[in-house]
Design an enzyme around this catalytic site. Structure first.
Site, PDB file in Angstrom:
ATOM      1  N   THR A   3     -79.580  31.728  -9.494  1.00 51.16           N
ATOM      2  CA  THR A   3     -79.461  30.429  -8.843  1.00 51.16           C
ATOM      3  C   THR A   3     -78.257  30.409  -7.901  1.00 51.16           C
ATOM      4  OG1 THR A   3     -80.515  29.318 -10.711  1.00 51.16           O
ATOM      5  CG2 THR A   3     -79.242  27.954  -9.209  1.00 51.16           C
ATOM      6  N   ASP A  54     -69.563  29.120 -21.280  1.00 43.11           N
ATOM      7  CA  ASP A  54     -70.449  30.274 -21.068  1.00 43.11           C
ATOM      8  C   ASP A  54     -70.071  31.074 -19.830  1.00 43.11           C
ATOM      9  OD1 ASP A  54     -72.897  31.796 -21.704  1.00 43.11           O
ATOM     10  OD2 ASP A  54     -73.673  30.944 -19.839  1.00 43.11           O
ATOM     11  N   GLU A  58     -66.876  38.054 -14.813  1.00 43.39           N
ATOM     12  CA  GLU A  58     -67.969  38.309 -15.740  1.00 43.39           C
ATOM     13  C   GLU A  58     -67.460  39.021 -16.987  1.00 43.39           C
ATOM     14  OE1 GLU A  58     -71.610  37.769 -15.687  1.00 43.39           O
ATOM     15  OE2 GLU A  58     -70.691  36.194 -14.495  1.00 43.39           O
ATOM     16  N   HIS A  75     -71.830  34.560 -20.752  1.00 46.71           N
ATOM     17  CA  HIS A  75     -72.722  34.221 -19.642  1.00 46.71           C
ATOM     18  C   HIS A  75     -74.183  34.509 -20.019  1.00 46.71           C
ATOM     19  CE1 HIS A  75     -73.202  34.065 -14.952  1.00 46.71           C
ATOM     20  NE2 HIS A  75     -73.822  33.086 -15.583  1.00 46.71           N
ATOM     21  N   ALA A 131     -76.380  31.678 -20.823  1.00 40.89           N
ATOM     22  CA  ALA A 131     -77.169  30.443 -20.788  1.00 40.89           C
ATOM     23  C   ALA A 131     -78.512  30.645 -20.094  1.00 40.89           C
ATOM     24  CB  ALA A 131     -76.391  29.327 -20.108  1.00 40.89           C
TER      25      ALA A 131
END
Length: 315
Positions: free
Chosen positions: A78, A257, A262, A282, A284
Site C-alpha cells: 500500500t 507493528d 524494518e 510488521h 499486520a
C-alpha cells in the site's frame, strides 16, 4: 517486456508459476529473485528490466537510475515510501501500488492489539505458564471505549467498523480530511481526538505532514492511561517520546507493528523495554488471504499497464 520480481510475494510457488506462465505465454520474460539488501546485486538483477515488481523492500534511487529500460514499477504494497519516487519520475517510470489488499488483515490485528492490551493478555498468559493467578491483572472491556482514528481511508474505515461492532464510540481527526461526520464516525479537530480517545489508532500515510505527528506535544494532550496503536508507519510516532510516556505511566499501553526501520530491531530499541507494550515485526498486512489478494492486484495492475491502462496509479 522484461519483467523482474525482486522479492517473494509470500504466495505458494505454484500460484506464482501460474502468473509467470501467463506472462511468458504472451511473449514476455519473467524472472523472480529472492530479496537482497545488497545494492550492487540488486542493480545487477534489475538493470535490464522494463518492469520491476516488489513488495516492501527498499528500492533506492541508485538502483532505479541504473535501469535504463525501466518503464513501470509495480509495488505489491500500500505504502510506497520505500521507493525513491523522485528517481522514478526522473527515469519516466510509472508507479502503481496494491492498495486495498490488506484492509481486513491490518484492521483485525489493530483490534487484536487493543483487546490484548485491555485484557493484559501477555501478562496473564505468562502468569498462567509460571503458576500464577490473575491477581492485579483484572482487565477492561472494549465496549464503551472511545476510539480515535488518525486516517480514515480504506483501512481506517474498516477499523472503525470493527470497533463499532464492539460497542465503541468512533471519533477521527478532521484537520486534514475535512470529511463530514457520519453515523459511524464523528470528525473532530486533532486536539479533541487526542483529548477524548481511550484508544488512539493510526492509519495515515507517511508524508511531510504526518512524520513525527505523534510526538511529545501530542502525547501530552492524550487522555491519561490511553492506549496508542500504530499499524501505519513507524516515523509517524516519535519513538523516544512514546517510550518516555510509557515508562512514566502517562499512557496505559501501546501496540506497535511498525518502526523507524524494518525489523529485526536492535536489542536496545526503546519500545522493547517499555511496560504494557505489544510489539510485532510488521506483520499486520501478512495473512495468507492478503498475500494472495495482493498478488492478484499487482499482476492485474501489470496486465492493465501492458494493455495501455494504468490503475492504482502513484506516478
Amino acid at each position: 517486456m522484461n519483467i523482474v520480481l525482486l522479492e517473494s510475494l509470500g504466495i505458494p510457488d505454484s500460484l506464482l508459476e501460474q502468473y509467470a506462465a501467463k506472462l511468458c505465454a504472451a511473449g514476455h520474460i519473467f524472472t523472480a529473485y529472492p530479496r537482497t539488501g545488497d545494492t550492487a546485486r540488486l542493480i545487477e538483477e534489475a538493470r535490464d528490466a522494463d518492469v520491476l515488481m516488489l513488495a516492501n523492500m527498499p528500492l533506492p534511487g541508485e538502483v532505479i537510475r541504473a535501469c535504463t529500460h525501466l518503464k513501470f514499477i509495480d509495488v505489491a504494497f500500500t505504502g510506497v515510501d520505500h521507493v525513491d519516487l523522485l528517481a522514478a519520475r526522473e527515469m519516466g517510470a510509472a508507479v502503481s501500488n496494491a492498495s486495498g489488499y490488506s484492509n481486513d488483515s491490518v484492521a483485525e490485528l489493530t483490534v487484536c492489539m487493543a483487546l490484548a492490551l485491555l485484557r493484559n493478555l501477555p501478562q496473564v498468559e505468562q502468569r498462567c505458564r509460571t503458576g500464577g493467578t490473575k491477581d492485579g491483572l483484572v482487565g477492561q472491556e472494549l465496549r464503551g471505549k472511545t476510539v480515535g482514528l488518525v486516517g480514515t481511508g480504506a483501512i481506517g474505515s474498516r477499523v472503525a467498523q470493527l470497533f463499532s461492532a464492539f460497542g465503541c464510540r468512533i471519533i477521527a481527526s478532521g484537520d486534514h480530511s475535512h470529511k463530514p461526520s457520519t453515523g459511524l464516525i464523528t470528525y473532530l479537530p486533532m486536539a479533541e481526538v487526542l483529548a477524548q480517545a481511550d484508544i488512539l489508532s493510526l492509519h495515515c500515510p507517511l508524508n511531510d505532514s504526518t512524520r513525527g505527528l505523534i510526538g511529545a506535544e501530542a502525547i501530552a494532550r492524550m487522555k491519561p492511561g490511553a492506549l496508542l496503536l500504530n499499524a501505519a508507519r513507524g516515523p509517524v510516532v516519535d519513538t523516544i517520546a512514546l517510550a518516555a510516556a510509557l515508562q512514566e505511566g502517562r499512557l496505559g499501553g501501546a501496540g506497535i507493528d511498525v518502526f523507524e526501520t524494518e525489523p529485526p530491531l536492535p536489542v536496545d530499541h526503546p519500545l522493547l523495554h517499555t511496560p504494557n507494550t505489544i510489539v510485532t515485526p510488521h506483520v499486520a498486512f501478512a495473512t495468507a488471504q492478503s498475500m494472495e489478494k495482493r498478488a492478484e492486484i499487482v499482476f492485474h495492475s501489470l496486465d492493465c499497464w501492458l494493455a495501455g491502462e494504468q490503475i492504482n496509479k502513484i506516478l
